[in-house]
Design a protein around this motif. Structure first.
Motif, mmCIF file in Angstrom:
data_model
loop_
_atom_site.group_PDB
_atom_site.id
_atom_site.type_symbol
_atom_site.label_atom_id
_atom_site.label_comp_id
_atom_site.label_asym_id
_atom_site.label_seq_id
_atom_site.Cartn_x
_atom_site.Cartn_y
_atom_site.Cartn_z
ATOM 1 N N SER A 162 1.002 -1.219 -0.048
ATOM 2 C CA SER A 162 -0.064 0.035 -0.043
ATOM 3 C C SER A 162 0.734 1.430 -0.227
ATOM 4 O O SER A 162 1.451 1.660 1.266
ATOM 5 C CB SER A 162 -1.133 -0.208 1.451
ATOM 6 O OG SER A 162 -1.880 1.716 1.354
ATOM 7 N N GLY A 163 0.716 2.186 -1.106
ATOM 8 C CA GLY A 163 1.794 3.188 -0.979
ATOM 9 C C GLY A 163 1.162 4.173 -0.073
ATOM 10 O O GLY A 163 1.917 5.347 0.233
ATOM 11 N N SER A 164 -0.065 4.194 -0.230
ATOM 12 C CA SER A 164 -0.710 5.520 0.948
ATOM 13 C C SER A 164 -0.576 5.204 2.684
ATOM 14 O O SER A 164 -0.050 5.756 3.587
ATOM 15 C CB SER A 164 -2.415 5.846 0.998
ATOM 16 O OG SER A 164 -2.653 4.479 0.768
ATOM 17 N N CYS A 165 -0.111 3.992 2.467
ATOM 18 C CA CYS A 165 -0.041 2.949 3.879
ATOM 19 C C CYS A 165 1.397 4.235 4.508
ATOM 20 O O CYS A 165 2.023 4.083 5.693
ATOM 21 C CB CYS A 165 -0.143 2.416 4.160
ATOM 22 S SG CYS A 165 -2.175 1.896 4.466
ATOM 23 N N ALA A 166 2.469 3.362 3.292
ATOM 24 C CA ALA A 166 4.361 3.089 3.693
ATOM 25 C C ALA A 166 4.518 4.797 3.362
ATOM 26 O O ALA A 166 5.239 5.461 4.276
ATOM 27 C CB ALA A 166 4.324 2.477 2.065
ATOM 28 N N ALA A 167 3.147 5.701 2.839
ATOM 29 C CA ALA A 167 3.699 7.105 2.103
ATOM 30 C C ALA A 167 3.412 8.351 4.338
ATOM 31 O O ALA A 167 3.985 8.657 4.627
ATOM 32 C CB ALA A 167 2.930 8.230 1.670
ATOM 33 N N MET A 168 2.103 7.536 4.343
ATOM 34 C CA MET A 168 2.287 7.345 6.104
ATOM 35 C C MET A 168 3.133 7.584 7.127
ATOM 36 O O MET A 168 2.928 8.454 6.990
ATOM 37 C CB MET A 168 0.603 6.654 6.282
ATOM 38 C CG MET A 168 0.237 7.376 7.921
ATOM 39 S SD MET A 168 -0.317 8.829 8.387
ATOM 40 C CE MET A 168 -0.321 8.887 10.288
ATOM 41 N N VAL A 169 3.963 6.556 6.928
ATOM 42 C CA VAL A 169 5.274 6.698 7.835
ATOM 43 C C VAL A 169 5.602 7.039 7.387
ATOM 44 O O VAL A 169 6.564 7.370 8.316
ATOM 45 C CB VAL A 169 4.844 5.051 7.622
ATOM 46 C CG1 VAL A 169 6.348 4.621 8.794
ATOM 47 C CG2 VAL A 169 4.374 4.165 8.087
ATOM 48 N N ARG A 170 6.350 7.732 5.880
ATOM 49 C CA ARG A 170 6.778 8.198 5.382
ATOM 50 C C ARG A 170 7.170 9.054 5.882
ATOM 51 O O ARG A 170 7.792 10.317 6.239
ATOM 52 C CB ARG A 170 8.039 7.200 4.691
ATOM 53 C CG ARG A 170 8.345 6.295 4.779
ATOM 54 C CD ARG A 170 9.461 5.817 3.572
ATOM 55 N NE ARG A 170 9.242 6.299 2.284
ATOM 56 C CZ ARG A 170 9.360 5.565 1.348
ATOM 57 N NH1 ARG A 170 9.510 4.542 1.471
ATOM 58 N NH2 ARG A 170 9.822 5.935 0.390
ATOM 59 N N ASP A 171 5.593 9.860 5.420
ATOM 60 C CA ASP A 171 6.225 11.089 5.757
ATOM 61 C C ASP A 171 5.409 12.157 6.531
ATOM 62 O O ASP A 171 5.312 13.292 6.741
ATOM 63 C CB ASP A 171 5.060 11.507 3.351
ATOM 64 C CG ASP A 171 4.886 13.066 3.528
ATOM 65 O OD1 ASP A 171 6.189 13.485 3.159
ATOM 66 O OD2 ASP A 171 3.619 13.944 3.077
ATOM 67 N N ASN A 172 4.267 11.461 7.362
ATOM 68 C CA ASN A 172 3.365 11.764 8.018
ATOM 69 C C ASN A 172 3.857 11.657 9.695
ATOM 70 O O ASN A 172 3.889 12.174 10.925
ATOM 71 C CB ASN A 172 1.677 11.601 8.048
ATOM 72 C CG ASN A 172 0.570 12.785 6.775
ATOM 73 O OD1 ASN A 172 1.684 14.313 6.677
ATOM 74 N ND2 ASN A 172 0.428 11.987 6.210
ATOM 75 N N TYR A 173 4.590 10.765 9.796
ATOM 76 C CA TYR A 173 5.163 10.023 11.032
ATOM 77 C C TYR A 173 6.126 11.327 11.639
ATOM 78 O O TYR A 173 6.227 11.228 12.965
ATOM 79 C CB TYR A 173 6.235 8.689 11.326
ATOM 80 C CG TYR A 173 4.468 7.817 11.344
ATOM 81 C CD1 TYR A 173 3.612 8.369 11.239
ATOM 82 C CD2 TYR A 173 5.064 6.693 12.302
ATOM 83 C CE1 TYR A 173 2.179 7.137 11.523
ATOM 84 C CE2 TYR A 173 4.512 5.504 11.984
ATOM 85 C CZ TYR A 173 2.682 6.221 11.838
ATOM 86 O OH TYR A 173 1.521 4.752 11.771
ATOM 87 N N PRO A 174 7.419 11.852 10.817
ATOM 88 C CA PRO A 174 7.660 12.458 11.371
ATOM 89 C C PRO A 174 6.781 14.052 11.615
ATOM 90 O O PRO A 174 7.100 14.669 12.928
ATOM 91 C CB PRO A 174 9.301 13.069 9.590
ATOM 92 C CG PRO A 174 8.983 11.596 9.724
ATOM 93 C CD PRO A 174 7.622 11.509 9.415
ATOM 94 N N ARG A 175 6.712 14.318 10.640
ATOM 95 C CA ARG A 175 5.447 15.459 11.208
ATOM 96 C C ARG A 175 4.775 15.317 12.658
ATOM 97 O O ARG A 175 4.843 16.294 13.529
ATOM 98 C CB ARG A 175 4.179 15.663 9.953
ATOM 99 C CG ARG A 175 4.949 15.873 8.407
ATOM 100 C CD ARG A 175 3.505 16.250 7.874
ATOM 101 N NE ARG A 175 4.450 16.784 6.512
ATOM 102 C CZ ARG A 175 3.473 17.018 5.040
ATOM 103 N NH1 ARG A 175 2.480 16.292 5.244
ATOM 104 N NH2 ARG A 175 4.094 16.517 4.098
ATOM 105 N N ILE A 176 4.079 13.955 13.202
ATOM 106 C CA ILE A 176 3.375 14.010 14.121
ATOM 107 C C ILE A 176 4.392 13.405 15.421
ATOM 108 O O ILE A 176 4.346 14.539 16.033
ATOM 109 C CB ILE A 176 2.814 12.859 14.084
ATOM 110 C CG1 ILE A 176 1.850 12.193 13.260
ATOM 111 C CG2 ILE A 176 2.596 11.948 15.545
ATOM 112 C CD1 ILE A 176 0.888 11.596 12.508
ATOM 113 N N ALA A 177 5.413 13.569 15.257
ATOM 114 C CA ALA A 177 6.678 13.496 16.153
ATOM 115 C C ALA A 177 7.509 15.052 16.057
ATOM 116 O O ALA A 177 7.125 15.311 17.939
ATOM 117 C CB ALA A 177 7.951 12.469 15.407
#
Length: 247
Positions: free
Chosen positions: A76-91
């Motif tokens: 899933s590209g969307s879930c991979a992108a969630m982790v790679r792109d948005n986890y740093p923002r959430i952190a």
């Protein structure tokens, strides 16, 4: 090499055959795959709807569940992108230092399936056999956020018996967009109809993609139109062999 499958919510609940195909494919290539049973949602629906704080427990859970693996692979590209792109923002915005530790540890190890095959395993010919005409729809997350580029196409072009046909307007969004499809259903359907019309114009038997959220949207439109074309995840094509054709 310790590899874990992050199957995602959509695949677990609606398309388990995709998860099975990923395991079959990777094992055929000599990769031993673990499936951590504690995995749940990566938090994408919550985060995209504006509930950042409610996403944080899911980020921490992802960190615990996939700790210790060399690579985490998801179809899933969307879930991979969630982790790679948005986890740093959430952190960065969160007050819990554990979020930063999870992000730093998990982001470099998260791979969309075609990235893992081409970049980590170094293969494009996975020994697949699929004697059908196929057109490929690149999802927005894979295309724009992950930059998958030609990886999916190279994998498909190497499949024995497969004829790949170019999809007009391939880089246009299919209209799903997660909660966008619910909040803006008329626009979503109109965009999806454009996409399936373009897919039909190719004459291909199969509309292929690397993200089942998009394929769920497009497959539903094809079904309601009683179209002969079917939607199928890339992993299921790559897992198909001459001995056990999935087609």
């Amino acid at each position: 090499m310790r590899v874990a499958l992050f199957v995602t919510c959509v695949n677990d609940a609606v398309y388990p055959s995709t998860g099975i195909a990923v395991v079959k494919l990777l094992e055929r290539l000599g990769v031993e795959v673990d499936f951590p049973p504690g995995q749940t949602c990566c938090g994408q629906p919550q985060f995209n709807t504006g509930y950042r704080r409610e996403t944080e427990p899911l980020v921490r859970r992802m960190g615990r569940v996939f700790e210790g693996y060399d690579h985490v692979v998801t179809p899933s590209g969307s879930c991979a992108a969630m982790v790679r792109d948005n986890y740093p923002r959430i952190a960065r915005k969160g007050s819990d230092p554990q979020l930063q530790r999870v992000s730093d540890a998990l982001v470099p190890r998260m791979y969309e399936l075609t990235e893992f095959l081409v970049d980590v395993l170094g293969v494009t010919d996975v020994g697949a056999y699929f004697p059908h005409t196929v057109t490929y729809h690149p999802s927005c997350h894979g295309l724009r956020m992950l930059g998958l580029g030609e990886r999916p196409r190279k994998l498909l072009e190497a499949v024995k018996g497969l004829e790949l046909r170019e999809l007009p307007g391939s880089e246009e969004c299919c209209g799903f967009g997660g909660t966008f499809a619910m909040k803006n259903s008329d626009v979503s359907v109109a965009m999806g109809e454009d996409k399936v019309r373009n897919a039909a114009s190719t004459g291909a038997e199969v509309l292929c993609g690397a993200d089942n959220s998009c394929l769920m949207h497009l497959g539903g439109l094809l079904h309601r139109q009683e179209a002969p074309q079917r939607a199928l995840h890339l992993a299921e094509i790559l897992a198909s062999t001459e001995k056990e054709p999935l087609g």
